[in-house]
Design a protein around this motif. Structure first.
Motif, PDB file in Angstrom:
ATOM      1  N   UNK A  95       0.964  -1.155  -0.423  1.00 44.75           N
ATOM      2  CA  UNK A  95      -0.330  -0.678   0.023  1.00 44.75           C
ATOM      3  C   UNK A  95       0.846   1.359   0.006  1.00 44.75           C
ATOM      4  N   UNK A  96       1.800   1.104   0.577  1.00 40.73           N
ATOM      5  CA  UNK A  96       2.460   2.031   0.718  1.00 40.73           C
ATOM      6  C   UNK A  96       3.440   2.367  -0.023  1.00 40.73           C
ATOM      7  N   UNK A  97       4.421   1.456  -0.527  1.00 38.12           N
ATOM      8  CA  UNK A  97       4.897   1.590  -2.305  1.00 38.12           C
ATOM      9  C   UNK A  97       4.320   1.874  -2.910  1.00 38.12           C
ATOM     10  N   UNK A  98       2.910   1.784  -3.312  1.00 39.84           N
ATOM     11  CA  UNK A  98       1.635   2.403  -4.790  1.00 39.84           C
ATOM     12  C   UNK A  98       1.544   3.471  -4.707  1.00 39.84           C
ATOM     13  N   UNK A  99       1.211   4.111  -3.137  1.00 43.41           N
ATOM     14  CA  UNK A  99       1.112   5.266  -2.658  1.00 43.41           C
ATOM     15  C   UNK A  99       2.433   6.415  -3.607  1.00 43.41           C
TER      16      UNK A  99
END
Length: 117
Positions: A95-99
Motif C-alpha cells: 500500500x505504501x509503495x503504491x502510494x
C-alpha cells in the motif's frame, strides 16, 4: 588431436561459467538501477509489497528478483519483531509503495498493470 576437443570443451565451459559470475548483478547494482527500470516502465509496484516485471527487457527480471529477495528478508524481520503475520507486513508495504509511486509509473492493481494517474 582427439585430446584437444575435450580440453577445448572444458575451457569453453569454464570461461562461460566465469563470465556468468562476472555479469551477474548484486543487490547494490539492482538498487542503483531500480529508478531507471521503473521510469522506463519495465518494473512496477504491486499490492503484495513486491516489485513485478511489466516488460521483461534489459535487467528487469534480475532487478526484481534481487530487490524482492531483500524486501522479503526485511518483511520477515519486521513480522517477527512486531509479532504479526508476514502477509500483513507485505500488504502494508504494498500500500505504501503504491502510494509513493510517482504518476506515470506502473502499479499493479488486482492483477492488472496500469500507469499511476
Amino acid at each position: 588431436m582427439r585430446i584437444l576437443k575435450p580440453i577445448n570443451i572444458l575451457i569453453i565451459s569454464l570461461l562461460l561459467t566465469l563470465s556468468s559470475y562476472a555479469w551477474s548483478m548484486d543487490l547494490s547494482a539492482a538498487m542503483a538501477q531500480l529508478s531507471t527500470v521503473k521510469s522506463q516502465g519495465l518494473v512496477g509496484e504491486q499490492q503484495n509489497g513486491y516489485l513485478g516485471v511489466v516488460k521483461n527487457q534489459n535487467n528487469a527480471q534480475s532487478v526484481v528478483q534481487l530487490i524482492n529477495q531483500a524486501r522479503n528478508e526485511q518483511y520477515q524481520k519486521m513480522a517477527q519483531t512486531h509479532n504479526v503475520n508476514l502477509s500483513e507486513i507485505e500488504a502494508l508495504a504494498g500500500k505504501k509503495a503504491i502510494e509513493k509511486t510517482p504518476s506515470g509509473q506502473y502499479i499493479n492493481i488486482d492483477g492488472k498493470w496500469m500507469k499511476k494517474p
